[in-house]
Design a protein around this motif. Structure first.
Motif, short mmCIF file in Angstrom:
data_model
loop_
_atom_site.label_atom_id
_atom_site.label_comp_id
_atom_site.label_asym_id
_atom_site.label_seq_id
_atom_site.Cartn_x
_atom_site.Cartn_y
_atom_site.Cartn_z
N THR A 174 0.81 -1.22 0.00
CA THR A 174 0.00 0.00 0.00
C THR A 174 0.84 1.27 0.00
N GLN A 175 2.15 1.12 0.08
CA GLN A 175 3.01 2.30 0.03
C GLN A 175 3.01 2.88 -1.37
N ARG A 176 3.16 4.19 -1.42
CA ARG A 176 3.20 4.87 -2.72
C ARG A 176 4.46 4.46 -3.45
N LYS A 177 4.28 4.00 -4.65
CA LYS A 177 5.42 3.59 -5.47
C LYS A 177 5.84 4.78 -6.31
N ASP A 178 6.98 5.37 -5.93
CA ASP A 178 7.40 6.60 -6.60
C ASP A 178 8.74 6.45 -7.33
N ALA A 179 9.26 5.24 -7.41
CA ALA A 179 10.50 5.00 -8.15
C ALA A 179 10.22 3.99 -9.26
N ARG A 180 10.98 4.10 -10.29
CA ARG A 180 10.73 3.23 -11.45
C ARG A 180 12.01 2.49 -11.80
N MET A 181 11.85 1.22 -12.17
CA MET A 181 12.95 0.40 -12.68
C MET A 181 12.51 -0.22 -14.00
N GLU A 182 13.43 -0.30 -14.89
CA GLU A 182 13.14 -0.96 -16.16
C GLU A 182 14.23 -1.99 -16.40
N LEU A 183 13.85 -3.13 -16.95
CA LEU A 183 14.84 -4.12 -17.30
C LEU A 183 14.41 -4.86 -18.56
N ARG A 184 15.40 -5.33 -19.26
CA ARG A 184 15.13 -6.06 -20.49
C ARG A 184 15.33 -7.54 -20.21
N VAL A 185 14.41 -8.34 -20.70
CA VAL A 185 14.48 -9.79 -20.54
C VAL A 185 14.21 -10.45 -21.89
N THR A 186 14.55 -11.71 -21.98
CA THR A 186 14.23 -12.44 -23.20
C THR A 186 12.74 -12.76 -23.22
N ALA A 187 12.25 -13.13 -24.35
CA ALA A 187 10.83 -13.50 -24.47
C ALA A 187 10.52 -14.69 -23.58
N ASP A 188 11.45 -15.64 -23.49
CA ASP A 188 11.23 -16.81 -22.63
C ASP A 188 11.19 -16.42 -21.16
#
Length: 93
Positions: free
Chosen positions: A5-19
């Motif tokens: 329930t905490q406010r999510k104010d940070a963002r992460m992005e990552l690349r993965v394979t389709a599998d």
């Protein structure tokens, strides 16, 4: 306030394979969670494990026994340390 329930104010992005994406989505669906919630929770748990493993002190049993044997011995009197502790403090109270 719980982590969900905490406010999510940070963002992460990552690349993965389709599998990898497919496996993550399937696991999240099995647990009835969103991919974001599943991924974030799993990453945090794994990160905490890594941090704990790095901070833990590991000692072989033989070394630990030697250490505890030394700690169990009576304290030695060290003249210069006793003199130092008996000196008037240089700090103002």
């Amino acid at each position: 306030m719980t982590s969900s329930t905490q406010r999510k104010d940070a963002r992460m992005e990552l690349r993965v394979t389709a599998d990898q994406k497919q496996v993550i989505e399937e696991a999240a669906a099995i647990e009835g969670r969103t991919v974001t919630d599943f991924s974030a929770t799993t990453l945090v748990e794994r990160a905490q494990d890594v941090i704990l493993r790095e901070r833990q002190l590991r000692v072989e049993a033989e070394q630990f026994d030697a250490f505890t044997a030394l700690m169990d011995q009576p304290a030695r009197s060290i003249d210069c340390l006793r003199d130092l502790m008996n000196r008037k403090t240089v700090f103002v109270d």
